[in-house]
Enzyme design. Structure first.
Site, short mmCIF file in Angstrom:
data_model
loop_
_atom_site.label_atom_id
_atom_site.label_comp_id
_atom_site.label_asym_id
_atom_site.label_seq_id
_atom_site.Cartn_x
_atom_site.Cartn_y
_atom_site.Cartn_z
N HIS A 34 36.69 40.88 38.43
CA HIS A 34 35.86 42.03 37.99
C HIS A 34 34.84 41.56 36.96
O HIS A 34 33.63 41.83 37.10
CB HIS A 34 36.75 43.12 37.40
CG HIS A 34 35.99 44.31 36.91
ND1 HIS A 34 35.78 45.43 37.69
CD2 HIS A 34 35.38 44.57 35.73
CE1 HIS A 34 35.08 46.31 37.01
NE2 HIS A 34 34.81 45.81 35.81
N GLU A 35 35.30 40.85 35.94
CA GLU A 35 34.38 40.38 34.91
C GLU A 35 33.46 39.28 35.44
O GLU A 35 32.29 39.21 35.06
CB GLU A 35 35.16 39.88 33.69
CG GLU A 35 35.87 40.98 32.92
CD GLU A 35 34.92 42.07 32.45
OE1 GLU A 35 33.76 41.76 32.11
OE2 GLU A 35 35.33 43.25 32.44
#
Length: 226
Positions: free
Chosen positions: A22-23
């Site tokens: 996600h990051e």
């Protein structure tokens, strides 16, 4: 799926992988748009250590396990991004694309894991593997892989849906602010510091049950073939 120690062995890596990609989604897109900040911060890596957030990656998941939640949820340390460095798309469009990249990569991962889960759990595959490699292979190798894939679908879907809520500082809030006229964006900016408190209040008021749970159940049922 019952939450036990054996399942936790595969649930925790699934959570770490989901929050890291996600990051990374944010960081890679920002870097491709011209912002060197994520790379300079040493965050464009699959090494989990730079991404671990004590609260979101350790404390919250542990509490959810102790409280016997049917799933675990969390987040990684946010990747630093300076949208003013975007040479492509500009500040506002670039910020919207960067914000969407996190939930987008989670949903993409959920689709890939779901396809793998359905392929590997079909009766034909199970019969073939049982005949060629034996029951021991299914119990010791395939079953753990299926558990990991199932949790990966579940966690990536809930991360994508939760982060798309249009509440700053969640990704959905950043997308909304990037699409609004500048004067409305400025009015919403002060809400960012209270965003997580707003989310907690909404969760208490039934946000999970009425907003997050229905699409979560829909997507997981489709991707896992229920």
């Amino acid at each position: 799926m019952e939450l036990n120690i054996m399942n936790l062995i595969f649930m925790v890596p699934a959570l770490l992988f989901a929050v890291i990609i996600h990051e990374l989604g944010h960081g890679i897109v920002a870097y491709r748009l011209g912002d060197p900040t994520p790379k300079l911060a040493g965050r464009l890596t699959f090494n989990p250590i730079p991404h671990i957030d004590p609260l979101g990656s350790i404390i919250l998941p542990a509490l959810m396990v102790l409280l016997k939640f049917p799933f675990i949820f969390g987040w990684a340390k946010p990747i630093p991004v300076n949208a003013w460095n975007f040479k492509k798309l500009g500040y506002r469009k670039g910020m919207a694309v960067t914000a969407f990249a996190g939930p987008g990569i989670n949903f993409t991962a959920a689709v890939i894991f779901g396809i793998l889960y359905q392929l590997l759990s079909t009766p034909q595959v199970l019969i073939t593997l049982n005949e060629t490699l034996g029951r021991g292979f299914i119990d010791s190798v395939l079953t753990p892989v299926l558990i990991f894939l199932k949790y990966s679908v579940s966690i990536n879907i809930i991360l994508a849906i939760f982060n798309l809520l249009p509440i700053p500082p969640l990704d959905g809030g950043r997308i909304l602010m990037s699409l609004l006229p500048p004067h409305m964006e400025q009015k919403l900016e002060p809400l960012e510091q209270w965003g997580f408190f707003i989310v907690i209040l909404l969760m208490i008021a039934g946000l999970f049950k009425y907003v997050i749970l229905p699409p979560y159940l829909f997507f997981t049922s489709v991707l896992l073939g229920y």
